[in-house]
Design a protein around this motif. Structure first.
Motif, PDB file in Angstrom:
ATOM      1  N   GLN A   1      -7.895  52.022 -43.352  1.00 21.74           N
ATOM      2  CA  GLN A   1      -7.852  51.690 -41.935  1.00 21.74           C
ATOM      3  C   GLN A   1      -6.430  51.711 -41.368  1.00 21.74           C
ATOM      4  OE1 GLN A   1      -9.742  47.888 -41.387  1.00 21.74           O
ATOM      5  NE2 GLN A   1     -11.672  48.528 -42.316  1.00 21.74           N
ATOM      6  N   LEU A   2      -5.436  51.780 -42.255  1.00 22.75           N
ATOM      7  CA  LEU A   2      -4.052  51.729 -41.804  1.00 22.75           C
ATOM      8  C   LEU A   2      -3.703  52.996 -41.028  1.00 22.75           C
ATOM      9  CD1 LEU A   2      -2.362  50.274 -44.999  1.00 22.75           C
ATOM     10  CD2 LEU A   2      -3.184  49.044 -42.984  1.00 22.75           C
ATOM     11  N   LYS A   3      -3.094  52.836 -39.875  1.00 28.45           N
ATOM     12  CA  LYS A   3      -2.828  53.954 -38.986  1.00 28.45           C
ATOM     13  C   LYS A   3      -1.491  54.635 -39.264  1.00 28.45           C
ATOM     14  CE  LYS A   3      -5.477  51.892 -35.190  1.00 28.45           C
ATOM     15  NZ  LYS A   3      -5.420  51.413 -33.786  1.00 28.45           N
ATOM     16  N   TYR A   4      -0.530  53.878 -39.832  1.00 25.95           N
ATOM     17  CA  TYR A   4       0.824  54.410 -39.928  1.00 25.95           C
ATOM     18  C   TYR A   4       1.224  54.788 -41.347  1.00 25.95           C
ATOM     19  CZ  TYR A   4       1.142  52.428 -35.253  1.00 25.95           C
ATOM     20  OH  TYR A   4       0.924  52.129 -33.940  1.00 25.95           O
ATOM     21  N   LEU A   5       0.323  54.678 -42.293  1.00 24.62           N
ATOM     22  CA  LEU A   5       0.677  54.975 -43.675  1.00 24.62           C
ATOM     23  C   LEU A   5       0.995  56.461 -43.835  1.00 24.62           C
ATOM     24  CD1 LEU A   5       0.863  53.586 -46.475  1.00 24.62           C
ATOM     25  CD2 LEU A   5      -1.427  54.462 -46.922  1.00 24.62           C
ATOM     26  N   ASN A   6       2.212  56.770 -44.245  1.00 24.01           N
ATOM     27  CA  ASN A   6       2.586  58.174 -44.468  1.00 24.01           C
ATOM     28  C   ASN A   6       3.135  58.426 -45.866  1.00 24.01           C
ATOM     29  OD1 ASN A   6       5.356  57.411 -44.465  1.00 24.01           O
ATOM     30  ND2 ASN A   6       5.469  57.666 -42.261  1.00 24.01           N
ATOM     31  N   TYR A   7       3.157  57.398 -46.699  1.00 22.17           N
ATOM     32  CA  TYR A   7       3.668  57.564 -48.071  1.00 22.17           C
ATOM     33  C   TYR A   7       2.779  56.769 -49.025  1.00 22.17           C
ATOM     34  CZ  TYR A   7       6.830  57.072 -52.092  1.00 22.17           C
ATOM     35  OH  TYR A   7       7.371  57.083 -53.346  1.00 22.17           O
ATOM     36  N   PHE A   8       2.291  57.437 -50.051  1.00 21.96           N
ATOM     37  CA  PHE A   8       1.447  56.780 -51.050  1.00 21.96           C
ATOM     38  C   PHE A   8       1.889  57.244 -52.429  1.00 21.96           C
ATOM     39  CE2 PHE A   8      -2.214  56.241 -53.800  1.00 21.96           C
ATOM     40  CZ  PHE A   8      -2.745  55.026 -53.394  1.00 21.96           C
ATOM     41  N   GLU A   9       2.216  56.271 -53.296  1.00 23.62           N
ATOM     42  CA  GLU A   9       2.636  56.583 -54.662  1.00 23.62           C
ATOM     43  C   GLU A   9       1.840  55.725 -55.630  1.00 23.62           C
ATOM     44  OE1 GLU A   9       6.590  56.547 -57.575  1.00 23.62           O
ATOM     45  OE2 GLU A   9       6.792  56.135 -55.437  1.00 23.62           O
ATOM     46  N   THR A  10       1.373  56.347 -56.695  1.00 23.30           N
ATOM     47  CA  THR A  10       0.599  55.620 -57.690  1.00 23.30           C
ATOM     48  C   THR A  10       0.833  56.251 -59.056  1.00 23.30           C
ATOM     49  OG1 THR A  10      -1.627  54.969 -58.385  1.00 23.30           O
ATOM     50  CG2 THR A  10      -1.407  57.054 -57.250  1.00 23.30           C
ATOM     51  N   ASP A  11       0.544  55.495 -60.095  1.00 19.70           N
ATOM     52  CA  ASP A  11       0.735  56.032 -61.443  1.00 19.70           C
ATOM     53  C   ASP A  11      -0.554  56.568 -62.034  1.00 19.70           C
ATOM     54  OD1 ASP A  11      -0.584  53.683 -61.813  1.00 19.70           O
ATOM     55  OD2 ASP A  11       1.004  52.666 -62.899  1.00 19.70           O
ATOM     56  N   THR A  12      -1.619  56.621 -61.247  1.00 22.25           N
ATOM     57  CA  THR A  12      -2.879  57.167 -61.759  1.00 22.25           C
ATOM     58  C   THR A  12      -3.661  57.851 -60.659  1.00 22.25           C
ATOM     59  OG1 THR A  12      -5.016  56.597 -62.760  1.00 22.25           O
ATOM     60  CG2 THR A  12      -3.947  54.910 -61.438  1.00 22.25           C
ATOM     61  N   LEU A  13      -4.283  58.942 -60.996  1.00 19.58           N
ATOM     62  CA  LEU A  13      -5.044  59.729 -60.023  1.00 19.58           C
ATOM     63  C   LEU A  13      -6.276  58.997 -59.517  1.00 19.58           C
ATOM     64  CD1 LEU A  13      -5.135  62.540 -58.710  1.00 19.58           C
ATOM     65  CD2 LEU A  13      -6.550  63.283 -60.621  1.00 19.58           C
ATOM     66  N   SER A  14      -6.779  58.038 -60.284  1.00 19.65           N
ATOM     67  CA  SER A  14      -8.008  57.342 -59.902  1.00 19.65           C
ATOM     68  C   SER A  14      -7.841  56.503 -58.635  1.00 19.65           C
ATOM     69  CB  SER A  14      -8.476  56.443 -61.050  1.00 19.65           C
ATOM     70  OG  SER A  14      -7.515  55.459 -61.355  1.00 19.65           O
ATOM     71  N   HIS A  15      -6.604  56.247 -58.211  1.00 19.84           N
ATOM     72  CA  HIS A  15      -6.370  55.464 -57.001  1.00 19.84           C
ATOM     73  C   HIS A  15      -6.475  56.297 -55.727  1.00 19.84           C
ATOM     74  CE1 HIS A  15      -3.857  52.433 -59.565  1.00 19.84           C
ATOM     75  NE2 HIS A  15      -5.138  52.120 -59.550  1.00 19.84           N
ATOM     76  N   LEU A  16      -6.662  57.601 -55.877  1.00 27.20           N
ATOM     77  CA  LEU A  16      -6.652  58.458 -54.702  1.00 27.20           C
ATOM     78  C   LEU A  16      -7.799  58.190 -53.738  1.00 27.20           C
ATOM     79  CD1 LEU A  16      -5.517  61.968 -55.971  1.00 27.20           C
ATOM     80  CD2 LEU A  16      -4.225  60.262 -54.719  1.00 27.20           C
ATOM     81  N   TRP A  17      -8.881  57.593 -54.228  1.00 27.16           N
ATOM     82  CA  TRP A  17     -10.000  57.310 -53.324  1.00 27.16           C
ATOM     83  C   TRP A  17      -9.572  56.404 -52.169  1.00 27.16           C
ATOM     84  CZ3 TRP A  17     -11.382  52.324 -52.278  1.00 27.16           C
ATOM     85  CH2 TRP A  17     -10.909  51.338 -53.160  1.00 27.16           C
TER      86      TRP A  17
END
Length: 525
Positions: free
Chosen positions: A129-145
């Motif tokens: 729901q976040l409107k301004y999120l432009n950067y996402f970093e994670t150590d696992t592909l399963s978080h992409l959902w």
């Protein structure tokens, strides 16, 4: 401090315009800002309350610093957030998001998730729901959902793949690449790369490891044409060498250039440079040695060169030749040799290793050999004692007298009684990982229910009974580990504790600035 015309004391930093202070804050983490500037003056307190660009990094943070941030900052003031459920900070994300639901971060632009526990995914459900999120970093592909419906995402970083991630590759197909400008993936097939290049028309930075299993794949990829040209100004797909000096590693069969790609980790006994293995002139061999920042000494051989930039040192020998290494630069020390005298070792640390803050003693030892005139090693903040439980007659040893400033501890112990004693003695301890290696009989009864562990810790430790602001994780899949994240018992610096604003004072300041809905930020239980 200076005197004003009406005889009031005026803090000299209060003369700075808030715009300059805001600019300075943009380069600092939130906990550093609060620790440095909270309660130094009313002027700065007002600035802290109105600043809207906090960067919050909770990775490896001390519990006391975490509590301070949670008490003071509101979600709408945070523009970047780093959460971690590592062994140093177990259940951090659950604790934080129970105080501040993710949908409250209306100005969040960047989020980094590290070692997030599996049962916490539901807490992030509303991240989409976040409107301004432009950067996402994670150590696992399963978080992409979590981000599959965020259409304006500009930066995506996946640090590594775990085994289960191979089953989630299809998630890449659900990500919107239309606004993506920076992408980092641990590996990528040429089919996936073609998909990314065809969809990510605004991509300017790409960092991947391209996997092509055979020559057919190479030919297929080479024959593809990009219909829409990309303006990529940063591309990392493979390492290519140009000019510089070149060396060949006969052990690993690696060809690399010097100094750009020279290994920075090595063993002293393997370091001799063979003339036929490099184009580097003999008189310039120091270029090679100066790159070494992690060194294992496993030989007493004399050397004509000196390591000047070693930060991580592993000792597999029983003495150190200070003529070949600058010990003042060492920040991490691991001692493996069984023959070391602790008294001699600690004297070297005290006198020569002034930068050392992380010590690992990786052998069983007896502290009985230490005399009473050994000075405390106050510079050590992190200590690993994996074989402490195997050591001779150490049950009644007070480690806290020798290491009085320890903040992070990993230790092998014989019993739960040892763990509770350590928790109560190390007053600065924030992160503790306890490996119960021998007697498991006294822990079996607390393994049945999570609440039982919590109650047991409060009952058996004076420190946790006084301050119940702690989290923990029990790992009993093979050996038994208990990871704790607790608030320090030490006295907080005066500017943070003794002059801490009360909840009413904080509310008054917030209302002065037209901000009223923040009561839950004023206390953290």
């Amino acid at each position: 401090m200076i005197s004003s015309s009406d005889n009031r004391l005026l803090f000299i930093l209060d003369l700075l315009p808030k715009e300059i202070i805001f600019t300075i804050f943009d380069f600092l983490w939130a906990h550093d800002i609060l620790y440095s500037f909270l309660n130094i003056s009313n002027y700065f307190n007002n600035i802290l309350l109105t600043y809207q660009n906090y960067h919050v990094n909770f990775k490896s943070i001390l519990k006391q610093q975490f509590d301070l941030v949670c008490r003071f900052i509101r979600p709408n003031q945070i523009i970047s957030l780093v959460l971690s459920d590592s062994n140093e900070t177990p259940s951090q994300s659950k604790t934080f998001l129970s105080l501040f639901p993710i949908e409250k971060f209306i100005n969040l632009r960047a989020i980094t998730l590290s070692d997030i526990e599996n049962d916490c995914h539901s807490l992030f459900f509303n991240i989409r729901q976040l409107k301004y999120l432009n950067y996402f970093e994670t150590d696992t592909l399963s978080h992409l959902w979590m981000i599959e419906t965020i259409s304006r995402l500009k930066q995506l970083i996946i640090n590594k793949y775990v085994d289960n991630d191979y089953n989630h590759e299809s998630l890449l197909h659900s990500i919107s690449f239309s606004h993506l400008r920076n992408l980092t993936l641990p590996y990528c097939s040429y089919v996936q790369l073609r998909q990314i290049l065809s969809c990510a028309s605004k991509l300017t930075s790409l960092n991947i490891s391209l996997i092509i299993s055979d020559c057919t794949g190479i030919d297929y990829f080479a024959e593809q044409h990009q219909e829409t040209p990309l303006i990529v100004n940063h591309l990392t797909m493979s390492i290519q060498t140009f000019t510089w000096y070149v060396e060949y590693n006969t052990d690993d069969f690696i060809l690399y250039t010097i100094p750009r790609f020279v290994p920075r980790t090595t063993k002293h006994s393997l370091l001799s440079i063979l003339p036929h293995s490099t184009t580097l002139p003999v008189e310039q061999y120091s270029i090679y040695y100066d790159q070494i920042n992690e060194l294992e000494l496993d030989s007493n051989d004399k050397s004509s060169y000196r390591y000047t930039n070693v930060q991580r040192l592993i000792l597999s020998i029983t003495k150190i030749n200070e003529n070949i290494i600058d010990l003042s630069k060492v920040e991490y020390l691991c001692v493996k040799s069984l023959s070391w005298s602790l008294k001699k070792l600690f004297q070297i640390i005290k006198t020569s290793m002034t930068s050392l803050y992380h010590l690992k003693i990786d052998f069983s030892f007896s502290m009985i050999q230490l005399s009473d005139n050994i000075y405390p090693l106050e510079q050590i903040r992190i200590i690993d004692l994996p074989q402490f439980s195997c050591s001779f007659k150490n049950d009644n040893i007070d480690l806290s007298s020798l290491f009085p400033c320890i903040e992070r501890l990993t230790i092998g112990i014989n019993s739960l009684h040892q763990m509770t004693d350590i928790i109560d003695r190390f007053m600065h301890l924030s992160s503790g990982s306890f490996h119960i290696m021998n007697d498991h009989t006294d822990i079996n009864y607390i393994l049945t229910e999570t609440d039982t562990i919590y109650k047991w810790l409060i009952e058996k430790t004076n420190r946790l009974a006084r301050n119940r602001s702690f989290t923990y994780r029990l790992d009993s899949r093979s050996d038994i580990w208990i990871h704790l994240w607790i608030s320090s018992e030490s006295t907080t610096p005066e500017k943070v504790l003794n002059k801490m604003l009360s909840g009413e004072q904080l509310m008054e300041l917030r209302e002065t600035n037209g901000q009223h809905n923040c009561s839950r930020c004023c206390s953290l239980q």
